[in-house]
Design a protein around this motif. Structure first.
Motif, PDB file in Angstrom:
ATOM      1  N   ARG A 150      50.868  24.252  57.344  1.00 18.92           N
ATOM      2  CA  ARG A 150      51.941  24.813  58.184  1.00 18.92           C
ATOM      3  C   ARG A 150      53.293  24.192  57.845  1.00 18.92           C
ATOM      4  NH1 ARG A 150      48.850  25.831  63.912  1.00 18.92           N
ATOM      5  NH2 ARG A 150      47.265  27.146  62.968  1.00 18.92           N
ATOM      6  N   LEU A 151      53.571  24.142  56.535  1.00 19.37           N
ATOM      7  CA  LEU A 151      54.823  23.591  56.046  1.00 19.37           C
ATOM      8  C   LEU A 151      55.737  24.727  55.602  1.00 19.37           C
ATOM      9  CD1 LEU A 151      53.333  20.801  53.758  1.00 19.37           C
ATOM     10  CD2 LEU A 151      54.432  20.457  55.977  1.00 19.37           C
ATOM     11  N   SER A 152      57.005  24.603  55.860  1.00 23.64           N
ATOM     12  CA  SER A 152      57.979  25.577  55.382  1.00 23.64           C
ATOM     13  C   SER A 152      58.441  25.167  53.988  1.00 23.64           C
ATOM     14  CB  SER A 152      59.181  25.635  56.325  1.00 23.64           C
ATOM     15  OG  SER A 152      59.900  24.417  56.261  1.00 23.64           O
ATOM     16  N   CYS A 153      59.145  26.073  53.313  1.00 28.64           N
ATOM     17  CA  CYS A 153      59.733  25.720  52.017  1.00 28.64           C
ATOM     18  C   CYS A 153      60.727  24.582  52.201  1.00 28.64           C
ATOM     19  CB  CYS A 153      60.414  26.930  51.387  1.00 28.64           C
ATOM     20  SG  CYS A 153      59.260  28.140  50.721  1.00 28.64           S
ATOM     21  N   GLU A 154      61.422  24.579  53.327  1.00 25.41           N
ATOM     22  CA  GLU A 154      62.375  23.510  53.619  1.00 25.41           C
ATOM     23  C   GLU A 154      61.661  22.167  53.756  1.00 25.41           C
ATOM     24  OE1 GLU A 154      65.813  22.253  56.836  1.00 25.41           O
ATOM     25  OE2 GLU A 154      64.835  24.194  57.032  1.00 25.41           O
ATOM     26  N   GLN A 194      62.407  18.953  51.318  1.00 22.45           N
ATOM     27  CA  GLN A 194      62.775  17.616  51.785  1.00 22.45           C
ATOM     28  C   GLN A 194      61.827  16.555  51.230  1.00 22.45           C
ATOM     29  OE1 GLN A 194      62.984  17.887  56.059  1.00 22.45           O
ATOM     30  NE2 GLN A 194      65.100  18.624  56.017  1.00 22.45           N
ATOM     31  N   MET A 195      60.549  16.870  51.166  1.00 21.36           N
ATOM     32  CA  MET A 195      59.573  15.920  50.623  1.00 21.36           C
ATOM     33  C   MET A 195      59.864  15.595  49.162  1.00 21.36           C
ATOM     34  SD  MET A 195      55.935  17.328  51.939  1.00 21.36           S
ATOM     35  CE  MET A 195      55.629  17.669  53.650  1.00 21.36           C
ATOM     36  N   CYS A 196      60.312  16.612  48.427  1.00 25.15           N
ATOM     37  CA  CYS A 196      60.495  16.472  46.984  1.00 25.15           C
ATOM     38  C   CYS A 196      61.934  16.162  46.587  1.00 25.15           C
ATOM     39  CB  CYS A 196      60.038  17.746  46.281  1.00 25.15           C
ATOM     40  SG  CYS A 196      58.290  18.086  46.513  1.00 25.15           S
ATOM     41  N   GLY A 197      62.841  16.145  47.563  1.00 26.56           N
ATOM     42  CA  GLY A 197      64.238  15.838  47.258  1.00 26.56           C
ATOM     43  C   GLY A 197      64.949  16.927  46.480  1.00 26.56           C
ATOM     44  N   VAL A 198      64.577  18.180  46.745  1.00 26.50           N
ATOM     45  CA  VAL A 198      65.218  19.324  46.079  1.00 26.50           C
ATOM     46  C   VAL A 198      65.687  20.299  47.158  1.00 26.50           C
ATOM     47  CG1 VAL A 198      63.803  19.091  43.996  1.00 26.50           C
ATOM     48  CG2 VAL A 198      63.030  20.601  45.825  1.00 26.50           C
ATOM     49  N   GLU A 231      65.841  24.086  49.031  1.00 26.00           N
ATOM     50  CA  GLU A 231      64.821  25.062  49.419  1.00 26.00           C
ATOM     51  C   GLU A 231      64.657  26.174  48.382  1.00 26.00           C
ATOM     52  OE1 GLU A 231      63.884  27.971  53.245  1.00 26.00           O
ATOM     53  OE2 GLU A 231      65.465  26.466  53.389  1.00 26.00           O
ATOM     54  N   GLN A 232      65.758  26.592  47.763  1.00 29.12           N
ATOM     55  CA  GLN A 232      65.694  27.658  46.753  1.00 29.12           C
ATOM     56  C   GLN A 232      64.826  27.245  45.574  1.00 29.12           C
ATOM     57  OE1 GLN A 232      66.625  30.770  47.106  1.00 29.12           O
ATOM     58  NE2 GLN A 232      65.727  31.169  45.113  1.00 29.12           N
ATOM     59  N   ARG A 233      64.870  25.963  45.233  1.00 29.81           N
ATOM     60  CA  ARG A 233      64.053  25.477  44.117  1.00 29.81           C
ATOM     61  C   ARG A 233      62.569  25.610  44.447  1.00 29.81           C
ATOM     62  NH1 ARG A 233      64.657  20.235  40.737  1.00 29.81           N
ATOM     63  NH2 ARG A 233      63.132  20.698  39.140  1.00 29.81           N
ATOM     64  N   VAL A 234      62.198  25.289  45.691  1.00 30.10           N
ATOM     65  CA  VAL A 234      60.799  25.414  46.115  1.00 30.10           C
ATOM     66  C   VAL A 234      60.393  26.887  46.070  1.00 30.10           C
ATOM     67  CG1 VAL A 234      59.162  25.095  48.023  1.00 30.10           C
ATOM     68  CG2 VAL A 234      60.850  23.313  47.507  1.00 30.10           C
ATOM     69  N   ARG A 235      61.283  27.761  46.511  1.00 29.92           N
ATOM     70  CA  ARG A 235      60.980  29.200  46.456  1.00 29.92           C
ATOM     71  C   ARG A 235      60.742  29.664  45.015  1.00 29.92           C
ATOM     72  NH1 ARG A 235      61.430  31.192  51.413  1.00 29.92           N
ATOM     73  NH2 ARG A 235      62.935  30.305  52.868  1.00 29.92           N
ATOM     74  N   SER A 236      61.505  29.093  44.075  1.00 30.51           N
ATOM     75  CA  SER A 236      61.304  29.479  42.673  1.00 30.51           C
ATOM     76  C   SER A 236      59.987  28.937  42.134  1.00 30.51           C
ATOM     77  CB  SER A 236      62.481  29.026  41.801  1.00 30.51           C
ATOM     78  OG  SER A 236      62.474  27.629  41.615  1.00 30.51           O
TER      79      SER A 236
END
Length: 138
Positions: free
Chosen positions: A19-23, A27-31, A33-38
């Motif tokens: 139940r984690l969002s892209c945001e 935050q966990m990865c230090g990037v 949100e758009q990067r996670v979406r990609s």
């Protein structure tokens, strides 16, 4: 990037199960949100892949074994892939090597307050960054 072929699907499954969002992942990865979406993009031409640092951050902060996110077996049944920078022999146990790597990362992992300072430093103006560095003697 052969070992990340199904990463986009595995990341989405991890996010949904936890139940984690892209945001949250960003935050966990230090990037951003758009990067996670990609990373999760269905179309290969729109997809990007995490770096080793982001991948390890994701594993450590979600307590997910690396082998749950990457493709360690070749599709033709050719055995385990060798990840760049990590050499394994047939006798090596991947989980033991990952535990050792995790211990080394724990030694250098930032505290919450250090992470917050770094986040604020990155968001501030170049003039403020110079001032902070001057105050710190850098």
């Amino acid at each position: 990037m052969r070992y990340l072929q199904s990463f986009h699907r595995r990341l989405r499954q991890l996010r949904e199960a936890g139940r984690l969002s892209c945001e949250d992942v960003a935050q966990m990865c230090g990037v951003d949100e758009q990067r996670v979406r990609s990373w999760e993009a269905d179309e290969v031409r729109h997809r990007s892949y995490p770096g080793v640092t982001e991948l390890l951050d994701l594993c450590l902060k979600t307590e997910t074994p690396l082998e749950n996110l990457v493709d360690l077996e070749l599709p033709d049944g050719g055995g385990q892939l060798e990840l760049p920078g990590l050499a394994f022999s047939q006798a090596d146990d991947l989980s033991e090597a990952l535990k050792e790597l995790e211990q080394q990362l724990d030694r250098v992992q930032l505290s919450d307050s250090e992470r917050e300072l770094l986040r604020r430093f990155r968001k501030t103006s170049p003039d403020n960054r110079r001032m902070v560095l001057q105050l710190l003697g850098g």
